[in-house]
Design a protein around this motif. Structure first.
Motif, mmCIF file in Angstrom:
data_model
loop_
_atom_site.group_PDB
_atom_site.id
_atom_site.type_symbol
_atom_site.label_atom_id
_atom_site.label_comp_id
_atom_site.label_asym_id
_atom_site.label_seq_id
_atom_site.Cartn_x
_atom_site.Cartn_y
_atom_site.Cartn_z
ATOM 1 N N LEU A 176 -3.656 10.730 -10.704
ATOM 2 C CA LEU A 176 -4.162 10.476 -9.358
ATOM 3 C C LEU A 176 -3.984 11.700 -8.464
ATOM 4 C CD1 LEU A 176 -2.620 6.931 -8.949
ATOM 5 C CD2 LEU A 176 -5.001 7.481 -9.470
ATOM 6 N N PRO A 177 -5.002 12.047 -7.689
ATOM 7 C CA PRO A 177 -4.890 13.189 -6.769
ATOM 8 C C PRO A 177 -3.887 12.902 -5.645
ATOM 9 C CG PRO A 177 -7.189 12.499 -7.041
ATOM 10 C CD PRO A 177 -6.348 11.478 -7.696
ATOM 11 N N LEU A 178 -3.304 13.959 -5.122
ATOM 12 C CA LEU A 178 -2.390 13.822 -3.988
ATOM 13 C C LEU A 178 -3.111 13.166 -2.822
ATOM 14 C CD1 LEU A 178 -0.649 17.303 -4.030
ATOM 15 C CD2 LEU A 178 0.371 15.120 -4.621
ATOM 16 N N GLY A 179 -2.425 12.273 -2.127
ATOM 17 C CA GLY A 179 -3.002 11.620 -0.962
ATOM 18 C C GLY A 179 -3.806 10.375 -1.264
ATOM 19 N N THR A 180 -3.942 10.004 -2.531
ATOM 20 C CA THR A 180 -4.687 8.799 -2.883
ATOM 21 C C THR A 180 -3.919 7.571 -2.416
ATOM 22 O OG1 THR A 180 -5.576 9.881 -4.848
ATOM 23 C CG2 THR A 180 -5.730 7.487 -4.782
ATOM 24 N N VAL A 181 -4.605 6.670 -1.726
ATOM 25 C CA VAL A 181 -3.980 5.433 -1.254
ATOM 26 C C VAL A 181 -4.211 4.359 -2.309
ATOM 27 C CG1 VAL A 181 -3.973 3.680 0.551
ATOM 28 C CG2 VAL A 181 -4.317 6.085 1.143
ATOM 29 N N ILE A 182 -3.119 3.719 -2.730
ATOM 30 C CA ILE A 182 -3.157 2.717 -3.790
ATOM 31 C C ILE A 182 -2.587 1.413 -3.252
ATOM 32 C CG2 ILE A 182 -2.317 2.118 -6.102
ATOM 33 C CD1 ILE A 182 -4.092 4.520 -6.172
ATOM 34 N N ILE A 183 -3.251 0.308 -3.574
ATOM 35 C CA ILE A 183 -2.732 -1.020 -3.261
ATOM 36 C C ILE A 183 -2.084 -1.554 -4.532
ATOM 37 C CG2 ILE A 183 -3.289 -3.365 -2.539
ATOM 38 C CD1 ILE A 183 -5.777 -2.161 -1.152
ATOM 39 N N ARG A 195 2.216 10.961 -3.428
ATOM 40 C CA ARG A 195 2.788 12.146 -2.803
ATOM 41 C C ARG A 195 3.351 13.139 -3.809
ATOM 42 N NH1 ARG A 195 2.372 11.339 2.450
ATOM 43 N NH2 ARG A 195 2.695 9.279 3.306
ATOM 44 N N GLY A 196 3.103 12.904 -5.093
ATOM 45 C CA GLY A 196 3.603 13.816 -6.113
ATOM 46 C C GLY A 196 2.506 14.165 -7.101
ATOM 47 N N GLU A 197 2.704 15.234 -7.841
ATOM 48 C CA GLU A 197 1.725 15.654 -8.838
ATOM 49 C C GLU A 197 2.044 15.001 -10.175
ATOM 50 O OE1 GLU A 197 1.432 19.881 -8.994
ATOM 51 O OE2 GLU A 197 0.951 20.063 -6.890
ATOM 52 N N GLY A 198 1.009 14.778 -10.971
ATOM 53 C CA GLY A 198 1.188 14.211 -12.300
ATOM 54 C C GLY A 198 1.477 12.724 -12.297
ATOM 55 N N ILE A 199 1.063 12.022 -11.253
ATOM 56 C CA ILE A 199 1.325 10.592 -11.117
ATOM 57 C C ILE A 199 0.115 9.809 -11.596
ATOM 58 C CG2 ILE A 199 1.910 8.733 -9.517
ATOM 59 C CD1 ILE A 199 4.102 10.790 -9.690
ATOM 60 N N SER A 200 0.354 8.845 -12.479
ATOM 61 C CA SER A 200 -0.703 7.952 -12.941
ATOM 62 C C SER A 200 -0.435 6.545 -12.396
ATOM 63 C CB SER A 200 -0.752 7.924 -14.475
ATOM 64 O OG SER A 200 0.468 7.428 -14.987
ATOM 65 N N LEU A 201 -1.421 5.671 -12.511
ATOM 66 C CA LEU A 201 -1.277 4.316 -11.993
ATOM 67 C C LEU A 201 -0.179 3.566 -12.730
ATOM 68 C CD1 LEU A 201 -2.266 2.137 -10.074
ATOM 69 C CD2 LEU A 201 -3.984 1.513 -11.781
ATOM 70 N N ASP A 202 -0.135 3.688 -14.040
ATOM 71 C CA ASP A 202 0.901 2.972 -14.783
ATOM 72 C C ASP A 202 2.298 3.521 -14.472
ATOM 73 O OD1 ASP A 202 0.187 5.290 -16.143
ATOM 74 O OD2 ASP A 202 0.702 4.469 -18.094
ATOM 75 N N LEU A 203 2.416 4.798 -14.164
ATOM 76 C CA LEU A 203 3.708 5.361 -13.763
ATOM 77 C C LEU A 203 4.141 4.800 -12.411
ATOM 78 C CD1 LEU A 203 6.068 7.297 -14.239
ATOM 79 C CD2 LEU A 203 4.675 9.101 -13.208
ATOM 80 N N LEU A 204 3.206 4.662 -11.480
ATOM 81 C CA LEU A 204 3.528 4.057 -10.189
ATOM 82 C C LEU A 204 4.047 2.633 -10.366
ATOM 83 C CD1 LEU A 204 0.546 5.130 -7.907
ATOM 84 C CD2 LEU A 204 2.927 5.834 -7.704
ATOM 85 N N LEU A 205 3.363 1.877 -11.223
ATOM 86 C CA LEU A 205 3.783 0.493 -11.459
ATOM 87 C C LEU A 205 5.145 0.456 -12.143
ATOM 88 C CD1 LEU A 205 0.345 -0.960 -12.528
ATOM 89 C CD2 LEU A 205 1.570 -1.412 -10.406
ATOM 90 N N TRP A 206 5.397 1.362 -13.055
ATOM 91 C CA TRP A 206 6.693 1.423 -13.743
ATOM 92 C C TRP A 206 7.812 1.740 -12.737
ATOM 93 C CZ3 TRP A 206 8.748 0.541 -18.481
ATOM 94 C CH2 TRP A 206 10.013 1.051 -18.729
ATOM 95 N N ARG A 207 7.570 2.705 -11.876
ATOM 96 C CA ARG A 207 8.594 3.087 -10.898
ATOM 97 C C ARG A 207 8.868 1.971 -9.895
ATOM 98 N NH1 ARG A 207 7.119 9.372 -9.436
ATOM 99 N NH2 ARG A 207 7.839 10.259 -11.412
ATOM 100 N N THR A 243 0.847 -1.185 0.000
ATOM 101 C CA THR A 243 0.000 0.000 0.000
ATOM 102 C C THR A 243 0.887 1.240 0.000
ATOM 103 O OG1 THR A 243 -1.681 -1.190 1.268
ATOM 104 C CG2 THR A 243 -1.843 1.206 1.216
ATOM 105 N N ILE A 244 0.615 2.146 -0.946
ATOM 106 C CA ILE A 244 1.379 3.390 -1.022
ATOM 107 C C ILE A 244 0.410 4.566 -1.111
ATOM 108 C CG2 ILE A 244 3.358 2.299 -2.139
ATOM 109 C CD1 ILE A 244 2.413 3.644 -4.723
ATOM 110 N N THR A 245 0.914 5.738 -0.827
ATOM 111 C CA THR A 245 0.143 6.976 -0.914
ATOM 112 C C THR A 245 0.792 7.872 -1.955
ATOM 113 O OG1 THR A 245 -0.427 6.804 1.429
ATOM 114 C CG2 THR A 245 -0.743 8.947 0.379
#
Length: 74
Positions: free
Chosen positions: A47-54, A8-20, A4-6
């Protein structure tokens, strides 16, 4: 175990999170991430700031059999 992550940056998409998090292999996990986070697609592409993603677990790499190498020069 899912992580689970939150956001914390602007301009973040789900696929970018998975890539990182997982690199190239993370591209195959977008569908699983959407299933783990119902309603996340309603938030939009960014994704808005503060969104919790599993984040889903990365599947194990299948073992590849050894490859026999033939040398033409000796």
């Amino acid at each position: 175990m899912a992580e689970t992550i939150t956001v914390r940056g602007e301009g973040i998409s789900l696929d970018l999170l998975l890539w990182r998090r997982y690199g190239v292999r993370g591209q195959a996990l977008v569908e699983q991430a959407l299933e783990l986070n119902p309603g996340i697609s309603a938030l939009g592409a960014i994704l808005p700031l503060g969104t919790v993603i599993i984040l889903p677990d990365l599947p194990p790499v299948p073992a590849t059999p050894p490859v026999r190498v033939v040398s033409l020069f000796g």
